[in-house]
Design a protein around this motif. Structure first.
Motif, PDB file in Angstrom:
ATOM      1  N   GLU A 107      -5.242  -5.928  -7.747  1.00  0.00           N
ATOM      2  CA  GLU A 107      -6.671  -5.988  -7.455  1.00  0.00           C
ATOM      3  C   GLU A 107      -6.826  -7.037  -6.363  1.00  0.00           C
ATOM      4  OE1 GLU A 107      -8.941  -4.096  -8.480  1.00  0.00           O
ATOM      5  OE2 GLU A 107      -8.132  -3.145 -10.285  1.00  0.00           O
ATOM      6  N   ARG A 108      -7.214  -6.620  -5.170  1.00  0.00           N
ATOM      7  CA  ARG A 108      -7.298  -7.526  -4.032  1.00  0.00           C
ATOM      8  C   ARG A 108      -8.735  -7.987  -3.809  1.00  0.00           C
ATOM      9  NH1 ARG A 108      -3.878  -3.293  -2.621  1.00  0.00           N
ATOM     10  NH2 ARG A 108      -1.866  -3.798  -1.629  1.00  0.00           N
ATOM     11  N   THR A 153      -2.345  -5.703 -11.668  1.00  0.00           N
ATOM     12  CA  THR A 153      -2.979  -4.825 -12.645  1.00  0.00           C
ATOM     13  C   THR A 153      -2.054  -4.641 -13.851  1.00  0.00           C
ATOM     14  OG1 THR A 153      -2.005  -2.837 -11.671  1.00  0.00           O
ATOM     15  CG2 THR A 153      -4.135  -3.572 -10.786  1.00  0.00           C
ATOM     16  N   GLU A 162       2.226   1.669  -3.466  1.00  0.00           N
ATOM     17  CA  GLU A 162       1.181   2.171  -4.373  1.00  0.00           C
ATOM     18  C   GLU A 162       0.986   3.676  -4.174  1.00  0.00           C
ATOM     19  OE1 GLU A 162      -1.786  -1.628  -5.095  1.00  0.00           O
ATOM     20  OE2 GLU A 162      -1.988  -0.494  -3.222  1.00  0.00           O
ATOM     21  N   ASN A 163       0.993   4.113  -2.923  1.00  0.00           N
ATOM     22  CA  ASN A 163       0.831   5.547  -2.641  1.00  0.00           C
ATOM     23  C   ASN A 163       2.015   6.344  -3.169  1.00  0.00           C
ATOM     24  OD1 ASN A 163      -1.614   5.102  -1.351  1.00  0.00           O
ATOM     25  ND2 ASN A 163      -0.683   4.875   0.671  1.00  0.00           N
ATOM     26  N   LYS A 177      -2.190   1.766  -8.740  1.00  0.00           N
ATOM     27  CA  LYS A 177      -2.664   0.542  -8.104  1.00  0.00           C
ATOM     28  C   LYS A 177      -1.921  -0.645  -8.697  1.00  0.00           C
ATOM     29  CE  LYS A 177      -7.017  -1.518  -6.569  1.00  0.00           C
ATOM     30  NZ  LYS A 177      -8.486  -1.452  -6.660  1.00  0.00           N
ATOM     31  N   THR A 227       0.840  -1.210   0.000  1.00  0.00           N
ATOM     32  CA  THR A 227       0.000   0.000   0.000  1.00  0.00           C
ATOM     33  C   THR A 227       0.867   1.249   0.000  1.00  0.00           C
ATOM     34  OG1 THR A 227      -1.777  -1.140   1.183  1.00  0.00           O
ATOM     35  CG2 THR A 227      -1.765   1.269   1.275  1.00  0.00           C
TER      36      THR A 227
END
Length: 311
Positions: free
Chosen positions: A56-57, A65, A47-48, A53, A44
């Motif tokens: 896909e969880r 992705t 990703e930030n 992203k 996470t």
């Protein structure tokens, strides 16, 4: 230019590669010696930082992705470059080592590649080899595949491709079957015969034949369909009909007169027809384990081809 942000991202990108290769946070966490929740938080954070992203969880799956695939490719290049630096500084850098994952169609893996595995692993004892039998489409990035073998007339674009041979589709039947039912001399005559096909899709019983400018598309039928080459060949030997195979599958049976070639003057088009393509990702830094594997396979298969031509 190396920035503070880049330096911060490098470990997270390396961890991201492990998550993709393992296919789940749980498996990756076990390999890295951390908790799944800590690993999830790291992804996470990545990703930030990248504003994209990566996965896909869902409660049951973790799917990379399209953006994640692109970042994975670049991350692998980064890690391989780092490995090169380590190799250069290591006194053992001349010895190929590490893990290599190879995917190939089941029949090709069993008949063609399997005899090469023991000699390869014996020659390179520091390489760990993972083999995956797969007849379907392969996503090299999502599945963590280093080398894929395809039997096709349309190799995947965007990958390095080494042609290590050609493969044709052939028809054959047992002598007993042909004695009882007759030998077909034209593709159209297959409509009057029992035929064995894969049974994987709704169209793999449709066979296309070409000779010069003439072509025929024939819908065949029969009592027995199986997507395992050896089982299908056994069915042909047992007299259940005329089967379709990549030529390397029936080579030995033909030599032993267990089966007889049918309609050999016609070219058959379909899956597993064309070139034997050995493919891997384009990369400026080719790991030594990948280099020695591809060279070993190509050298031995070409040597085998020469020996076949002499006999």
């Amino acid at each position: 230019m190396v920035t503070n942000k880049l330096i911060t991202l490098l470990p997270d990108l390396a961890t991201f590669i492990v998550v993709v290769n393992e296919g789940s946070f749980t498996a990756a966490a076990k390999k890295l010696g951390v908790t799944p929740s800590a690993l999830s938080k790291l992804i996470t954070r990545l990703e930030n930082a990248l504003s994209v992203k990566l996965f896909e969880r869902t409660t049951r799956s973790l799917l990379i992705t399209e953006s994640g695939k692109k970042i994975y490719q670049q991350s692998v290049i980064m890690v391989e470059a780092a490995q090169q630096a380590v190799d250069i500084s290591s006194s053992e850098h001349t010895v190929p080592s590490g893990s290599l994952t190879v995917a190939a169609p089941k029949a090709f893996l069993t008949i063609v590649l399997q005899p090469l595995i023991t000699p390869f692993l014996t020659k390179y004892p520091k390489i760990q080899l993972k083999l995956r039998a797969s007849d379907g489409d392969i996503d090299m990035i999502a599945q963590g595949i280093d080398v894929v073998f395809r039997l096709t007339d349309k190799p995947t674009e965007g990958l390095v491709m080494k042609e290590i041979g050609k493969v044709n589709l052939s028809l054959c039947a047992s002598p007993t079957y042909l004695e009882e039912r007759g030998i077909p001399h034209l593709p159209q005559e297959l409509a009057n015969h029992d035929c064995l096909f894969l049974g994987e899709t709704t169209t793999d019983h449709i066979w296309e034949f070409v000779k010069g400018t003439e072509s025929h598309v024939i819908a065949v039928s029969g009592r027995y369909a199986v997507n395992h080459s050896q089982m299908r060949l056994n069915g042909v030997k047992d007299g259940f009909g005329i089967g379709i195979f990549p030529d390397f599958v029936i080579k030995e049976a033909l030599a032993n007169n267990e089966v007889i070639s049918v309609l050999s003057d016609w070219q058959i088009k379909g899956n597993y027809h064309g070139v034997i393509a050995m493919q891997y990702a384009q990369n400026k830094y080719i790991p030594s384990r990948l280099k020695v594997f591809t060279e070993f396979v190509k050298e031995n298969l070409m040597k085998s081809k020469v020996n076949d031509e002499r006999t």
